[in-house]
Design an enzyme around this catalytic site. Structure first.
Site, PDB file in Angstrom:
ATOM      1  N   ALA A 117       0.821  -1.211   0.000  1.00 45.42           N
ATOM      2  CA  ALA A 117       0.000   0.000   0.000  1.00 45.42           C
ATOM      3  C   ALA A 117       0.859   1.267   0.000  1.00 45.42           C
ATOM      4  CB  ALA A 117      -0.930  -0.006   1.205  1.00 45.42           C
ATOM      5  N   HIS A 118       0.176   2.413  -0.025  1.00 46.85           N
ATOM      6  CA  HIS A 118       0.851   3.703  -0.141  1.00 46.85           C
ATOM      7  C   HIS A 118       1.759   4.003   1.053  1.00 46.85           C
ATOM      8  CE1 HIS A 118      -2.087   5.468   2.709  1.00 46.85           C
ATOM      9  NE2 HIS A 118      -2.965   4.734   2.068  1.00 46.85           N
ATOM     10  N   ASN A 119       2.911   4.603   0.739  1.00 45.24           N
ATOM     11  CA  ASN A 119       3.882   5.073   1.735  1.00 45.24           C
ATOM     12  C   ASN A 119       4.538   3.960   2.546  1.00 45.24           C
ATOM     13  OD1 ASN A 119       1.748   7.555   1.507  1.00 45.24           O
ATOM     14  ND2 ASN A 119       3.859   8.281   1.778  1.00 45.24           N
ATOM     15  N   SER A 137       1.788   2.978   5.105  1.00 42.92           N
ATOM     16  CA  SER A 137       2.749   3.612   6.012  1.00 42.92           C
ATOM     17  C   SER A 137       3.433   2.646   6.963  1.00 42.92           C
ATOM     18  CB  SER A 137       2.069   4.730   6.817  1.00 42.92           C
ATOM     19  OG  SER A 137       1.572   5.733   5.949  1.00 42.92           O
TER      20      SER A 137
END
Length: 353
Positions: free
Chosen positions: A240-242, A260
């Site tokens: 997923a993102h980051n 994250s």
């Protein structure tokens, strides 16, 4: 046999930094599995549980660990037979070099830069401002978004998608259907308004990374999703993102990592492990297959289970599972006996009154 490369055991041992036990002039023409190998073949034993096959294999020689012996058998003793196998396969079966060329049936937008030594097959799309560096290979159906960069000697197999502005390092391998830089899953008021939050970051993949088929790596909301040097990711993984994945980490098939989360270096995630967001997984930590990770994992620790717990605790807990019916029966008998004793005790107290 490949019909092109033939080596004596002495040459093979020199190449691998190993030691020959037996006939060092035995000629080897191919590498095969221990059950299929025959005269002229070399095979390997990387796990002690297969050492009994040394007695039955028909191979001319066997790659083994330094302390392995088998009287009457030609052996090449090395530090790590499996790693040696990899080097030997590359020696006997080298990859064919692509012929640098840009197909006239590729779609190259004006302003894209493609190195003369790159190979671009038919059906590839390269967006404006993208840069394809020396020795890179793009197979049919690859999509390269605007201002993306594909580093030297990287290989993108069919139908790989690299979205806008994402950065791919040197010697990266992206297998068929991998998607790099799709939008992170970011929505305000989820389940009500589902208001999309623009994902304006990128994905950065450092040198010597390999990513399996149909794996997806989301672009960051802000900043970058970062896959660091030497990471190896299996098929069907969702990142997923980051997320940040530290150097030389290993991620096995069907893992899901929420936004994250930060993995340290040399972390190993077993198949189908699921990690919630905003976690910190320490260096050299190991997560067992199908684990549900809901909290930080300390460096060099091993966790398993869902929810996860220390691996040894999980093993003890799982050893009880087959005995649960028996334990339930025993507990019910104990409760009935306790109730009977309580009844007898109550009767005794009444009589004393």
């Amino acid at each position: 046999m490949n019909g092109e490369v033939k080596k004596t055991l002495n040459e093979i041992a020199s190449f691998l930094g190993g030691t020959v036990v037996g006939d060092d002039q035995a000629l080897i023409g191919s590498v095969r599995g221990i059950d299929e190998a025959g005269p002229g073949d070399i095979t390997f034993v990387a796990n002690a549980q297969y050492e009994q096959k040394l007695l039955t294999t028909k191979a001319s020689a066997v790659l083994v660990s330094r302390d392995t012996e088998s009287p009457g058998r030609n052996l090449v003793q090395v530090d790590d037979p499996y790693a040696a196998l990899g080097r030997l396969l590359a020696l006997f079966y080298p990859e064919e070099k692509e012929i640098p060329a840009v197909s006239g049936r590729a779609m190259i937008e004006e302003g894209a830069e493609i190195a003369p030594s790159a190979t671009v097959y038919p059906g590839v799309y390269v967006g404006r401002g993208a840069r394809i560096e020396a020795g890179a290979v793009l197979y049919p159906g690859v999509f390269i978004g605007r201002e993306a960069v594909i580093g030297e000697d990287s290989v993108l197999y069919p139908n790989v998608c690299v979205y806008r502005r994402c950065l791919i390092g040197r010697r990266v391998i992206l297998h068929a259907g991998a998607v790099v830089g799709s939008d992170g899953f970011g929505f305000a008021n989820p389940g009500r308004d589902n208001l999309k939050i623009p994902q304006i970051g990128i994905v950065q993949i450092d040198d010597d990374v390999e990513i399996g088929s149909n794996t997806t790596i989301d672009r960051a909301t802000l900043g970058r999703t970062w896959i660091q040097r030497g990471v190896k990711i299996d098929n069907l993984v969702q990142i997923a993102h980051n997320v940040v994945i530290g150097e030389k980490s290993i991620i096995v098939s069907q893992v899901g990592i929420s936004g994250s989360t930060h993995l340290g270096q040399s972390v190993i995630l077993g198949g189908q492990a699921g990690l919630v967001g905003h976690l910190d997984i320490g260096d050299f930590a190991m997560v067992g297959a199908q684990s549900g990770v809901h909290e930080d994992v300390k460096a060099r620790s091993i966790v398993s289970g869902s929810p996860c717990m220390p691996h040894r605790t999980w093993l003890r807990a799982m050893s009880c599972v087959p005995r649960l019916p028996e334990m339930r029966t025993t507990l019910n008998h104990a409760l009935k006996r306790l109730e009977a004793l309580e009844g007898q005790f109550s009767e005794h107290l009444e009589k004393k009154k």
